[in-house]
Design a protein around this motif. Structure first.
Motif, mmCIF file in Angstrom:
data_model
loop_
_atom_site.group_PDB
_atom_site.id
_atom_site.type_symbol
_atom_site.label_atom_id
_atom_site.label_comp_id
_atom_site.label_asym_id
_atom_site.label_seq_id
_atom_site.Cartn_x
_atom_site.Cartn_y
_atom_site.Cartn_z
ATOM 1 N N SER A 67 15.736 8.575 -0.542
ATOM 2 C CA SER A 67 15.875 8.858 0.941
ATOM 3 C C SER A 67 14.494 9.356 1.432
ATOM 4 N N LYS A 68 13.700 8.693 2.255
ATOM 5 C CA LYS A 68 12.557 9.178 3.038
ATOM 6 C C LYS A 68 12.923 10.015 4.081
ATOM 7 N N LEU A 69 14.319 9.921 4.722
ATOM 8 C CA LEU A 69 14.647 10.883 5.690
ATOM 9 C C LEU A 69 14.718 12.262 5.379
ATOM 10 N N HIS A 70 15.127 12.609 4.050
ATOM 11 C CA HIS A 70 15.080 13.952 3.838
ATOM 12 C C HIS A 70 13.817 14.721 4.236
ATOM 13 N N TYR A 71 12.716 14.291 3.376
ATOM 14 C CA TYR A 71 11.155 15.225 3.637
ATOM 15 C C TYR A 71 10.457 14.344 4.770
ATOM 16 N N GLY A 72 11.074 13.354 5.096
ATOM 17 C CA GLY A 72 10.185 12.557 6.373
ATOM 18 C C GLY A 72 9.071 11.780 5.764
ATOM 19 N N PRO A 73 9.296 10.495 6.423
ATOM 20 C CA PRO A 73 8.403 9.462 5.882
ATOM 21 C C PRO A 73 7.024 9.639 6.081
ATOM 22 N N ARG A 74 6.029 9.173 5.252
ATOM 23 C CA ARG A 74 4.483 9.372 5.438
ATOM 24 C C ARG A 74 3.901 8.121 6.059
ATOM 25 N N THR A 75 2.987 8.450 6.779
ATOM 26 C CA THR A 75 2.190 7.063 7.384
ATOM 27 C C THR A 75 1.412 6.650 6.499
ATOM 28 N N PRO A 76 1.151 5.394 6.179
ATOM 29 C CA PRO A 76 0.228 4.771 5.249
ATOM 30 C C PRO A 76 -0.788 5.189 5.142
ATOM 31 N N ILE A 77 -1.559 5.514 4.018
ATOM 32 C CA ILE A 77 -3.040 5.799 3.595
ATOM 33 C C ILE A 77 -3.605 4.374 3.497
ATOM 34 N N THR A 78 -3.031 3.431 2.764
ATOM 35 C CA THR A 78 -3.638 2.209 2.554
ATOM 36 C C THR A 78 -2.957 1.154 3.559
ATOM 37 N N PRO A 79 -3.532 0.814 4.647
ATOM 38 C CA PRO A 79 -2.718 -0.286 5.690
ATOM 39 C C PRO A 79 -2.784 -1.617 5.084
ATOM 40 N N LEU A 80 -3.969 -1.963 4.418
ATOM 41 C CA LEU A 80 -4.307 -3.348 4.075
ATOM 42 C C LEU A 80 -3.511 -3.820 2.720
ATOM 43 N N GLN A 81 -2.140 -4.010 2.876
ATOM 44 C CA GLN A 81 -1.290 -4.069 1.720
ATOM 45 C C GLN A 81 -0.313 -5.232 1.853
ATOM 46 N N ILE A 82 -0.067 -6.070 1.019
ATOM 47 C CA ILE A 82 0.924 -7.087 1.238
ATOM 48 C C ILE A 82 2.395 -6.581 1.330
ATOM 49 N N PRO A 83 3.204 -6.730 2.403
ATOM 50 C CA PRO A 83 4.385 -6.206 2.551
ATOM 51 C C PRO A 83 5.167 -6.342 1.291
ATOM 52 N N LEU A 84 6.084 -5.252 0.970
ATOM 53 C CA LEU A 84 7.204 -5.226 0.098
ATOM 54 C C LEU A 84 6.653 -5.048 -1.507
ATOM 55 N N THR A 85 5.405 -4.825 -1.316
ATOM 56 C CA THR A 85 4.749 -4.619 -2.709
ATOM 57 C C THR A 85 4.281 -3.131 -2.824
ATOM 58 N N HIS A 86 3.817 -2.902 -4.285
ATOM 59 C CA HIS A 86 3.393 -1.608 -4.555
ATOM 60 C C HIS A 86 1.899 -1.544 -4.735
ATOM 61 N N GLN A 87 1.698 -1.961 -6.277
ATOM 62 C CA GLN A 87 0.320 -1.989 -6.771
ATOM 63 C C GLN A 87 -0.199 -3.471 -7.051
ATOM 64 N N SER A 96 -2.287 -5.876 -4.947
ATOM 65 C CA SER A 96 -1.769 -6.170 -3.586
ATOM 66 C C SER A 96 -2.158 -5.601 -2.512
ATOM 67 N N TYR A 97 -3.154 -5.036 -2.353
ATOM 68 C CA TYR A 97 -3.819 -4.202 -1.464
ATOM 69 C C TYR A 97 -5.323 -4.082 -1.596
ATOM 70 N N SER A 98 -6.026 -3.728 -0.368
ATOM 71 C CA SER A 98 -7.510 -3.271 -0.314
ATOM 72 C C SER A 98 -7.525 -1.858 -0.048
ATOM 73 N N ASP A 99 -8.563 -1.107 -0.545
ATOM 74 C CA ASP A 99 -8.794 0.089 -0.257
ATOM 75 C C ASP A 99 -10.089 0.378 0.556
ATOM 76 N N ALA A 100 -10.467 -0.809 1.320
ATOM 77 C CA ALA A 100 -11.368 -1.015 2.116
ATOM 78 C C ALA A 100 -11.294 0.199 3.467
ATOM 79 N N ILE A 101 -10.032 0.091 3.772
ATOM 80 C CA ILE A 101 -9.574 1.220 4.892
ATOM 81 C C ILE A 101 -8.740 2.228 4.175
ATOM 82 N N GLN A 102 -9.128 3.499 4.356
ATOM 83 C CA GLN A 102 -8.090 4.630 4.068
ATOM 84 C C GLN A 102 -8.137 5.564 5.185
#
Length: 368
Positions: A67-87, A96-102
């Motif tokens: 559950s993300k609802l319990h503690y509250g969801p976080r806004t993304p730190i790494t927005p340049l990412q392919i949806p539904l992937t992690h690393q 699956s991401y670029s860290d050009a924008i943090q």
């Protein structure tokens, strides 16, 4: 006499062009991806248990809703990412991401705080090769929250000087002395994780609950079952804070250690600096912090105290002698917290066959 000044021509609507088959499927897939991404980010996400560090509370092959609802969801730190992937992109080692924008991380309001005893999913703090929100997901039990003092004495966790409640299915390491050759099926029949079982010094070493160890000790071909634990004052090299000259701690005798709390101030001395150095340099987002010759410098000036900017937590696995947790690498920052594990929705036994592959008695179990 009627005079007709003008006559409006009837408007004829052109028939709406029907979407092509490919366009319809494309729109449907796009909508599904967006909806799934929002649900995954803001409400619940599915995870699986890959290691035995939480056994027997959680088993390898358990699939969880977190559950993300319990503690509250976080806004993304790494927005340049392919949806539904992690690393990485599915089935590859391609990032699956670029860290050009943090971006700075913010947490939306939740309806709960992290509490002692919660089973928590978080990003593994020491993993420097990935941005904080894309570090490997770990799952452990929170044993101490911000502002607590944590200590382990003779395997028992103490929080603020009081013995903490132990999880019901806590496990430790044991040695079983026997001259009999035991195969894998013996340990499977006794509901034991094979990855922790191996031949050792005239018998077998394994992880189990105290009740299971006592059960095995009663078998007529078992000479003895001995709990394996460290002695006080014996330093374990890989134990936090990795300064054996000052802290001779091990997995069974650890601390006392203060868990940083937002707004709290600690004195910075040669004794305390090793405990909070990584927090200050890596997790507190200080632009110009460094340690030179055993002293802390902020913006080029030596400081003898530090005020923490966020809360931290101390996490441990229920499989106490087979868990890489806060005893080994320290604190979990608040901005690394992902969510609370709430329910097992499916469980598969890696050693099961056919209908026994699914652990039917674990489906839809609430996690405690």
């Amino acid at each position: 006499m009627k005079v007709k000044f003008w006559e409006k021509k009837p408007v004829t609507k052109e028939p709406k062009k029907k979407k092509s088959f490919a366009r319809e499927w494309g729109d449907a897939i796009l909508f599904a991806v967006v909806a799934a991404s929002l649900i995954r980010w803001a409400t619940f996400e599915a995870y699986t248990i890959p290691t035995p560090s939480m056994e027997k509370s959680l088993l390898v092959g358990d699939f969880l809703f977190v559950s993300k609802l319990h503690y509250g969801p976080r806004t993304p730190i790494t927005p340049l990412q392919i949806p539904l992937t992690h690393q990485t992109i599915w089935g590859t080692n391609i990032p699956s991401y670029s860290d050009a924008i943090q971006l700075p991380s913010y947490r939306l309001p939740g309806f709960s705080e992290v509490k002692r005893g919660d089973v928590v999913v978080f990003n593994y703090p020491p993993e420097d090769q990935h941005p904080a929100d894309l570090r490997t997901n770990y799952i452990k039990r929170c044993v101490a929250v911000a502002g607590d003092s944590i200590e382990v004495r003779d395997m028992q966790v103490y929080v603020n000087g009081t013995p903490a409640a132990n999880p019901e299915k806590l496990q430790y390491s044991y040695h079983m002395a026997t001259s009999k050759i035991l195969n894998e099926q013996f340990f499977l029949d006794h509901d034991m994780d094979l990855t922790s079982v191996y031949a050792w010094e005239g018998g077998f070493r394994f992880n189990a609950t105290p009740e299971k160890a006592a059960e095995l000790a009663k078998l007529d071909f078992v000479d003895s079952v001995t709990l394996l634990k460290d002695r006080p004052g014996v330093q374990q090299p890989d134990i936090f804070p990795h300064v054996p000259s000052k802290y001779k701690w091990n997995q069974d005798f650890f601390g006392p250690l203060y868990v940083p709390k937002e707004g709290a101030t600690v004195a910075i001395t040669p004794e305390t600096l090793p405990l909070y150095e990584r927090v200050i340099l890596e997790y507190e987002h200080n632009d110009n912090a460094e340690v030179r010759d055993g002293k802390l410098y902020l913006d080029g000036k030596e400081v003898n105290q530090y005020t923490f900017k966020q809360n931290y937590y101390f996490m441990m696995g229920d499989n106490r002698h087979n868990s890489m947790d806060s005893r080994y690498w320290g604190f979990v920052p608040a901005d690394h917290i992902v969510g609370k594990a709430v329910m097992i929705w499916m469980s598969t036994d890696p050693y099961g066959k056919f209908l026994n592959k699914i652990r039917w008695n674990r489906i839809f179990n609430i996690i405690e």
